[in-house]
Each structure stands twice: as structure tokens, then as C-alpha cells.
Design a protein around this motif. Structure first.
Motif, PDB file in Angstrom:
ATOM      1  N   PRO A  22       0.804  -1.246   0.000  1.00 15.63           N
ATOM      2  CA  PRO A  22       0.000   0.000   0.000  1.00 15.63           C
ATOM      3  C   PRO A  22       0.823   1.276   0.000  1.00 15.63           C
ATOM      4  N   ALA A  23       1.846   1.365   0.843  1.00 18.35           N
ATOM      5  CA  ALA A  23       2.611   2.611   0.928  1.00 18.35           C
ATOM      6  C   ALA A  23       3.268   2.947  -0.397  1.00 18.35           C
ATOM      7  N   PHE A  24       3.897   1.948  -1.011  1.00 19.38           N
ATOM      8  CA  PHE A  24       4.531   2.220  -2.294  1.00 19.38           C
ATOM      9  C   PHE A  24       3.488   2.455  -3.379  1.00 19.38           C
ATOM     10  N   GLY A  25       2.355   1.770  -3.292  1.00 16.75           N
ATOM     11  CA  GLY A  25       1.287   1.991  -4.264  1.00 16.75           C
ATOM     12  C   GLY A  25       0.839   3.444  -4.291  1.00 16.75           C
ATOM     13  N   TYR A  26       0.684   4.040  -3.101  1.00 18.11           N
ATOM     14  CA  TYR A  26       0.315   5.462  -3.043  1.00 18.11           C
ATOM     15  C   TYR A  26       1.420   6.336  -3.633  1.00 18.11           C
ATOM     16  N   LEU A  27       2.670   6.021  -3.297  1.00 19.98           N
ATOM     17  CA  LEU A  27       3.793   6.815  -3.809  1.00 19.98           C
ATOM     18  C   LEU A  27       3.873   6.717  -5.328  1.00 19.98           C
ATOM     19  N   TRP A  28       3.747   5.499  -5.858  1.00 18.12           N
ATOM     20  CA  TRP A  28       3.844   5.282  -7.303  1.00 18.12           C
ATOM     21  C   TRP A  28       2.698   5.986  -8.040  1.00 18.12           C
ATOM     22  N   THR A  29       1.480   5.863  -7.517  1.00 13.26           N
ATOM     23  CA  THR A  29       0.333   6.506  -8.164  1.00 13.26           C
ATOM     24  C   THR A  29       0.493   8.022  -8.160  1.00 13.26           C
ATOM     25  N   ALA A  30       0.925   8.570  -7.036  1.00 13.08           N
ATOM     26  CA  ALA A  30       1.132  10.019  -6.955  1.00 13.08           C
ATOM     27  C   ALA A  30       2.202  10.469  -7.942  1.00 13.08           C
ATOM     28  N   SER A  31       3.301   9.724  -8.009  1.00 14.39           N
ATOM     29  CA  SER A  31       4.385  10.084  -8.933  1.00 14.39           C
ATOM     30  C   SER A  31       3.931   9.978 -10.384  1.00 14.39           C
ATOM     31  N   SER A  32       3.123   8.960 -10.689  1.00  9.50           N
ATOM     32  CA  SER A  32       2.683   8.732 -12.067  1.00  9.50           C
ATOM     33  C   SER A  32       1.764   9.830 -12.556  1.00  9.50           C
ATOM     34  N   ILE A  33       0.759  10.202 -11.754  1.00 14.36           N
ATOM     35  CA  ILE A  33      -0.177  11.228 -12.225  1.00 14.36           C
ATOM     36  C   ILE A  33       0.504  12.601 -12.271  1.00 14.36           C
ATOM     37  N   ARG A  34       1.453  12.819 -11.343  1.00 10.77           N
ATOM     38  CA  ARG A  34       2.172  14.091 -11.383  1.00 10.77           C
ATOM     39  C   ARG A  34       3.074  14.170 -12.611  1.00 10.77           C
ATOM     40  N   ALA A  35       3.718  13.034 -12.960  1.00  7.80           N
ATOM     41  CA  ALA A  35       4.583  13.013 -14.141  1.00  7.80           C
ATOM     42  C   ALA A  35       3.774  13.234 -15.410  1.00  7.80           C
ATOM     43  N   LEU A  36       2.591  12.615 -15.497  1.00 12.45           N
ATOM     44  CA  LEU A  36       1.758  12.797 -16.678  1.00 12.45           C
ATOM     45  C   LEU A  36       1.262  14.241 -16.771  1.00 12.45           C
ATOM     46  N   GLY A  37       0.826  14.801 -15.654  1.00  7.31           N
ATOM     47  CA  GLY A  37       0.375  16.192 -15.670  1.00  7.31           C
ATOM     48  C   GLY A  37       1.498  17.142 -16.044  1.00  7.31           C
ATOM     49  N   GLY A  38       2.712  16.882 -15.548  1.00  4.06           N
ATOM     50  CA  GLY A  38       3.843  17.731 -15.880  1.00  4.06           C
ATOM     51  C   GLY A  38       4.224  17.648 -17.342  1.00  4.06           C
ATOM     52  N   ALA A  39       4.153  16.441 -17.922  1.00  2.00           N
ATOM     53  CA  ALA A  39       4.479  16.284 -19.340  1.00  2.00           C
ATOM     54  C   ALA A  39       3.452  16.988 -20.219  1.00  2.00           C
TER      55      ALA A  39
END
Length: 432
Positions: A22-39
Motif C-alpha cells: 500500500p505505501a509504495f502503491g500510493y507513492l507510485w500513483t502520486a508520482s505517475s499522475i504528477r509526471a503525466l500532468g507535468g508532461a
């Protein structure tokens, strides 16, 4: 041990899929949507600067430099702070700050107060916040992921970043025509705020650091981190190798676009297609990185990535491209070069970062990572300036050849050091 026991031991040793934690799942999801929004919003920012503000080449270079300057002046200090601050809380605060900074751009546009220097201020603020976020993320991962899963965790983060970097610009270009630049920044701000909510849900035990001894300050913490990094028997060659790699990378990547578009005369659509092949290579490299690291060991996996990256740039430097061979053959060469280049990075990056995180104790993770990252950015900054001079006096092909030669040196540093024999599943050697 009998065969059945060996099989059971092998199953027990196999790392569990980190996305199920769970902890890494939250971190990965947050990083993924932020990376997509930034791109996606990155496309809008480029259009805004070039087509709306009509920025000069000097102003564009200033904006580019603002993305590096926080690392040069604050990188070591922030790294030291990350060994004393709560890293998970830092991620949440920086995401909220980034959301506010992104939302400021459409506000400036609607109030007719948008100009180059207001954008520059926003870019600088974002650069500082990204520095804090990056400095918090790397030392946080070992707190929420078991040691045997670190390579897989970094591979998963690399895969989502590659997908965002590949698909994001295309999606951003399409949405820009439909929605306009202001809404793209609004969406990115919303995505970043959502990532803050996800990061706040990460459950992690972060022990409170002890009080500094009398007379000791942040400068002593920074010096301790640098001593640890450059006196460690395997971290020292790893750091020196990656610094050398960044020098070669700064030279080839600074000149790559102008080389293939101006001298090789590749069409712009072909250049974009080649970059897409690079995205595929990077995703595949990150996908196989955990298996490569488990089979070859950390050191040999890093060496494989360092050595493999030589081939594409050497090929671009020496393969003759005549006017008659331009077209499909040229596109195939450039696309293959990008594929191999990004494949190599995908393999080495997850193993490199995972090994670093497994070697250093938690109390020095922030400083060790910031030491390596800050020197890397400094080398890249001056290497990019050097690339322009080398290309001016020696030509593009020789510049690519020099970059390939520097990559060879980076690989040899690993090959002739104790790092080559390092494995992810071994107890790390102590610092000297």
C-alpha cells in the motif's frame, strides 16, 4: 538442503510485487499522475514561452538554467535537511506548493500580468520545490519497500516516468488545441494536488533524528555525507562513474537534436518518431532491470547499462550518411540509437538507484543521494556549455564521438572497481 527446501527458499527470497504494498502503491500513483500532468503542461509552457511571450534565445536559455540552478546552490543543503526532516511530510508540502505555483500561471494570464519574468519566477519556485521533492523521494523509498524489492520499486517508478515522457507531450499537444493553455495548467495543478492527497496516505515510520552535538551545523552534516559517499568502497566508483556518464550525456544530448535535424537533415516528424522509440526502449529497460540485476548482480547490471550506451552514440559518430541514404535508412539509424540509449538507461538507472538505497544507512540517505545528484547536475550544466564549444570548433560528428569515448570511461570505472562484483542480495561493504 533437499530440492523441495531449496525451491521453498527460492520462493521466499523472490521479492513481492511492490505495487501490492500500500505505501509504495500510493507513492507510485502520486508520482505517475504528477509526471503525466507535468508532461502535458510542459507542452503548454513551451508554446506559451515561444509563441505568446515571444521569448528570445537568451530568455529561453535562462528558463532552462533556472531548472538546474536550485540543484547547484541548494542541493547539498536540502539533502542534509532530508536526513532531519520527515520525508513523507516534505512530499505532501511540496506537492501543495507546486499545485499553487502551477495555478498561478492561468491567473497571471487572465489578469494580463503574464510576462517573461513572472514565468521565470514561477519556474524558479517550481525548480526549488522539485528539488525538495526529489530529495525526499529517494531516501523515502527504502523506508517503505523491503531491501530485496528496491530495484523493482525504482523500475516501476522509471516505467511510469517513461510512459509520461512519451505519451504526455502528444496528449498535451492534442489537448492544447482543444482546451487552450490555461486549462492545461489548471489540470496539472489538480493532478498535483491529487498527488498530495495520495502522498498523505502513505504510512511510514520515520524515526526522529538525534540532536546535533554542540558546535555542529548543517555544513558538518554536508561534509559527513560527502565523506561517506566518496570513501565508500563501492559508492565511490559508482558516484565517479555516474558523474562521468553525466558529462558524456550532457555533450551528446545537448547536440543531438541539432545534429540529426540540421546536419543529417532528418525530418521533424522522424525526429519525433525516433524519440518515441526511445520511450519504448526506456520502458523495456526498466521492465527487465530487476531480472538483469538479480541474474548478473548490481555491479554487472550497472556495467551493462554503462557499456551498452556507448553503441548508439558511436554509431551516430562513425556511420556515414550520404544524401542517397537519407530517408528510411537514416530514420532507422536514429530510432535504433534512441532505442538502445534509453534501453541502457532503463537497465542501469533502477539498479544504480536501488543499490545506492540498499547500501547507505537511513540516517545518511538524503546526504548521499544529494551529493551524487548535485555533482551530476553541476557536471551536466558545464558539460552542456562545453558541448557548444566542441561542436563549433570540431563539428557534430566528432562531438558525438567524444561523448561516446566519455561513456567508455564511465563503464571502465565500474569494470575496474569493487562495484563490479557487488550484488543486491549481499550485505553492503562498510564505509572506509
Amino acid at each position: 538442503m533437499d530440492e523441495g527446501a531449496e525451491s521453498a527458499a527460492g520462493v521466499a527470497a523472490r521479492p513481492r510485487e511492490v505495487l501490492r504494498q500500500p505505501a509504495f502503491g500510493y507513492l507510485w500513483t502520486a508520482s505517475s499522475i504528477r509526471a503525466l500532468g507535468g508532461a502535458v503542461s510542459g507542452v503548454a509552457l513551451n508554446v506559451l514561452v515561444v509563441s505568446v511571450l515571444h521569448a528570445t534565445p537568451v530568455q529561453i536559455s535562462i528558463l532552462s538554467a533556472l531548472g538546474v540552478l536550485p540543484y547547484l546552490f541548494l542541493g547539498l543543503i536540502v539533502g542534509a535537511l532530508m536526513d532531519r526532516w520527515r520525508r513523507q511530510r516534505t512530499l505532501v508540502v511540496t506537492s501543495i506548493g507546486r499545485a499553487i505555483a502551477l495555478a498561478a500561471i492561468p491567473v497571471l494570464m487572465f489578469t494580463d500580468t503574464l510576462h517573461f519574468w513572472s514565468v521565470a519566477i514561477v519556474a524558479l519556485v517550481l525548480g526549488v520545490l522539485i528539488l525538495f521533492a526529489d530529495s525526499a523521494t529517494q531516501p523515502l523509498v527504502p523506508r517503505i519497500v523491503p531491501r530485496e524489492s528496491l530495484v523493482m520499486a525504482n523500475a516501476r517508478l522509471g516505467q511510469s516516468q517513461t510512459v509520461a515522457d512519451t505519451a504526455g507531450p502528444a496528449l498535451g499537444g492534442a489537448l492544447l488545441n482543444v482546451l487552450g493553455a490555461p486549462l492545461l495548467f489548471v489540470f496539472d495543478a489538480i493532478f498535483t494536488a491529487a498527488s498530495a492527497v495520495l502522498q498523505a496516505r502513505i504510512r511510514v515510520d520515520e524515526p526522529k533524528p538525534g540532536r546535533r552535538e554542540p558546535g555542529r551545523h548543517v555544513g558538518h552534516d554536508i561534509a559527513e555525507g560527502m565523506r561517506y559517499t566518496y570513501r565508500h568502497p563501492t559508492l565511490r566508483p559508482l558516484a565517479l562513474s555516474v558523474h562521468t556518464w553525466f558529462l558524456g550525456n550532457s555533450i551528446v544530448m545537448t547536440m543531438f537534436a541539432v545534429f540529426v535535424l540540421r546536419q543529417l537533415k532528418l525530418q521533424p516528424w522522424g525526429y519525433g518518431l525516433a524519440l518515441a522509440f526511445g520511450g519504448v526502449g526506456g520502458f523495456l529497460g526498466a521492465l527487465i532491470a530487476p531480472r538483469v540485476g538479480a541474474r548478473l548482480g548490481a555491479g554487472r547490471a550497472i556495467f551493462l547499462g554503462r557499456a551498452l550506451v556507448v553503441a548508439p552514440w558511436l554509431a551516430l559518430a562513425v556511420v556515414p550518411v550520404s544524401a542517397a541514404s537519407r530517408g528510411v535508412a537514416l530514420l532507422a539509424l536514429v530510432a535504433a540509437a534512441q532505442f538502445v540509449y534509453c534501453l541502457a538507461m532503463g537497465i542501469e538507472d533502477a539498479n544504480d538507484t536501488g543499490y545506492r538505497q540498499s547500501v547507505a544507512p537511513d540516517a545518511i540517505q538524503g546526504r548521499m543521494n544529494s551529493t551524487i545528484r548535485t555533482v551530476n547536475r553541476t557536471v551536466f550544466f558545464f558539460g552542456a556549455l562545453l558541448a557548444g564549444l566542441v561542436a563549433t570548433f570540431l563539428g557534430y560528428r566528432l562531438t558525438m564521438g567524444i561523448g561516446a569515448a566519455i561513456f567508455v570511461v564511465a563503464a571502465l570505472i565500474v569494470a575496474f572497481s569493487p562495484l563490479l562484483r557487488a550484488r543486491h542480495d549481499e550485505a553492503p561493504p562498510p564505509a572506509e
